[in-house]
Design a protein around this motif. Structure first.
Motif, short mmCIF file in Angstrom:
data_model
loop_
_atom_site.label_atom_id
_atom_site.label_comp_id
_atom_site.label_asym_id
_atom_site.label_seq_id
_atom_site.Cartn_x
_atom_site.Cartn_y
_atom_site.Cartn_z
N SER A 199 0.83 -1.19 0.00
CA SER A 199 0.00 0.00 0.00
C SER A 199 0.88 1.25 0.00
O SER A 199 2.02 1.22 -0.50
CB SER A 199 -0.93 -0.02 1.22
OG SER A 199 -1.86 1.04 1.19
N LEU A 200 0.37 2.33 0.55
CA LEU A 200 1.05 3.63 0.53
C LEU A 200 1.17 4.18 1.94
O LEU A 200 0.24 4.06 2.75
CB LEU A 200 0.24 4.62 -0.33
CG LEU A 200 0.73 6.07 -0.38
CD1 LEU A 200 2.02 6.17 -1.19
CD2 LEU A 200 -0.34 6.98 -0.98
N LEU A 201 2.30 4.81 2.23
CA LEU A 201 2.52 5.42 3.54
C LEU A 201 1.34 6.33 3.90
O LEU A 201 0.94 7.19 3.13
CB LEU A 201 3.81 6.24 3.50
CG LEU A 201 4.26 6.89 4.81
CD1 LEU A 201 4.67 5.85 5.83
CD2 LEU A 201 5.41 7.86 4.54
N HIS A 202 0.78 6.10 5.08
CA HIS A 202 -0.34 6.89 5.58
C HIS A 202 -1.48 6.99 4.57
O HIS A 202 -2.01 8.07 4.30
CB HIS A 202 0.12 8.30 5.98
CG HIS A 202 1.10 8.33 7.10
ND1 HIS A 202 0.91 7.63 8.27
CD2 HIS A 202 2.28 8.98 7.24
CE1 HIS A 202 1.92 7.84 9.09
NE2 HIS A 202 2.78 8.64 8.49
N ALA A 203 -1.87 5.83 4.02
CA ALA A 203 -2.91 5.81 3.00
C ALA A 203 -4.23 6.42 3.48
O ALA A 203 -5.02 6.91 2.68
CB ALA A 203 -3.16 4.38 2.54
N ASP A 204 -4.45 6.41 4.79
CA ASP A 204 -5.71 6.93 5.33
C ASP A 204 -5.70 8.43 5.54
O ASP A 204 -6.76 9.04 5.72
CB ASP A 204 -6.06 6.23 6.64
CG ASP A 204 -4.93 6.26 7.65
OD1 ASP A 204 -3.78 6.54 7.26
OD2 ASP A 204 -5.20 6.02 8.84
N THR A 205 -4.54 9.07 5.47
CA THR A 205 -4.48 10.52 5.72
C THR A 205 -3.71 11.28 4.65
O THR A 205 -3.76 12.51 4.61
CB THR A 205 -3.82 10.82 7.08
OG1 THR A 205 -2.49 10.27 7.10
CG2 THR A 205 -4.64 10.22 8.23
N SER A 206 -2.99 10.59 3.78
CA SER A 206 -2.15 11.25 2.79
C SER A 206 -2.97 12.06 1.79
O SER A 206 -4.08 11.68 1.41
CB SER A 206 -1.34 10.19 2.02
OG SER A 206 -0.61 10.77 0.97
N SER A 207 -2.41 13.18 1.35
CA SER A 207 -3.07 13.99 0.33
C SER A 207 -2.71 13.55 -1.09
O SER A 207 -3.25 14.07 -2.06
CB SER A 207 -2.68 15.47 0.50
OG SER A 207 -1.33 15.69 0.13
N LEU A 208 -1.81 12.58 -1.22
CA LEU A 208 -1.42 12.11 -2.55
C LEU A 208 -2.62 11.48 -3.27
O LEU A 208 -3.43 10.78 -2.64
CB LEU A 208 -0.30 11.08 -2.45
CG LEU A 208 1.04 11.52 -1.85
CD1 LEU A 208 2.05 10.39 -1.98
CD2 LEU A 208 1.56 12.77 -2.51
#
Length: 282
Positions: free
Chosen positions: A101-110
């Motif tokens: 997955s992606l670092l901080h998928a639940d809060t990231s703005s990416l």
């Protein structure tokens, strides 16, 4: 026990397969790929595996016990594609899925985050034992730009002085293998990032130190960076995404102070200077 590796012919996939072959028999590994002919050099069985064609997924997951599910590359399609994979895994009795997955998928703005988070939720709802590896940025993501910077003397981006906690693809591959081969990680989510953060100014300075050339980091507006990337030959949508990721970096979306990755590795993560050195030696 058979381990399936999706995206096995990709950059992360190839590293993972090579490292798995060093610790287990090739007979235990299966490359799950869109083009099996491109997997011939991997030295393991390959099976057709197209995230968009559910029939190929069900057929190819038969007898797979554990699945390293490397996220797809088609932005805008991944939520549906990834659900296809999870549904097929459930239908065929896959016992465990390790998902990148992606670092901080639940809060990231990416813009990458939404589809990763949807996949995480689908995985948790499936009832399959899972481990979610929220991978931070790959240091290698910047090496393409570094090649041009060595010629022009300027590294261009829109990340400002945002801190980037990246690690090498080899680090993330090795962490995934450690999770796949150890039962203590069941149903856990890990935020993974490099031990020491840097800025793009730091990257330019390190490249200058190693090459003896003066390389300056030039920060530009997102629109200007997008236009520069398009002029370099990137498709419009990809150029816009890359520029937006730099904006995310400027907000520290790629920064996280954690030693979780190095703990999984049992060693420090690969330093920026070492990734640059390897790039320059190639």
């Amino acid at each position: 026990m058979k381990i399936g590796i999706t995206g096995a012919t990709g950059q992360l996939g190839r590293i993972t397969v090579a490292k798995l072959k060093a610790i287990t028999s090739a007979e235990n590994l299966v490359a799950l790929v869109r083009a099996p002919e491109k997997a011939a050099d991997l030295g393991i069985e390959s099976r057709l595996f197209d995230y968009s064609i559910p029939k190929t997924l069900v057929e190819s997951l038969k007898d797979i016990d554990k699945l390293l599910f490397i996220s797809g590359s088609e932005m805008g399609q991944r939520e549906i594609q990834h659900k296809n994979v999870i549904d097929a895994a459930k239908a065929t009795g896959v016992k465990e899925i390790v998902y990148t997955s992606l670092l901080h998928a639940d809060t990231s703005s990416l813009n990458l985050a939404k589809e990763h988070l949807a996949t995480e939720l689908a995985l948790k709802a499936s009832g399959i034992t899972y481990t979610i590896l929220r991978n931070g940025w790959y240091t290698e993501n910047y090496l393409g730009s570094l090649g041009g910077a060595l010629q022009s003397g300027t590294l261009v981006g829109s990340a400002g002085e945002g801190k980037i906690s990246s690690a090498s693809r080899e680090d993330y591959a090795e962490a995934a293998i450690n999770v796949l081969t150890n039962e203590i990680h069941a149903n856990k989510t890990y935020e993974l990032a490099g031990d020491k953060a840097y800025t793009l100014s730091d990257l330019a300075a390190e490249a200058s130190r190693q090459t003896g050339k003066t390389i300056e980091y030039q920060n530009v507006l997102e629109k200007e960076y997008t236009e520069i990337l398009i002029k370099q030959g990137l498709p419009d949508a990809l150029a816009a995404s890359i520029a937006s990721w730099d904006i995310g970096a400027s907000k520290d979306d790629l920064f996280y102070e954690t030693n979780t990755l190095s703990t999984l590795l049992g060693r420090p993560t690969t330093a920026l200077k070492d990734t640059i050195r390897i790039f320059l030696e190639q």
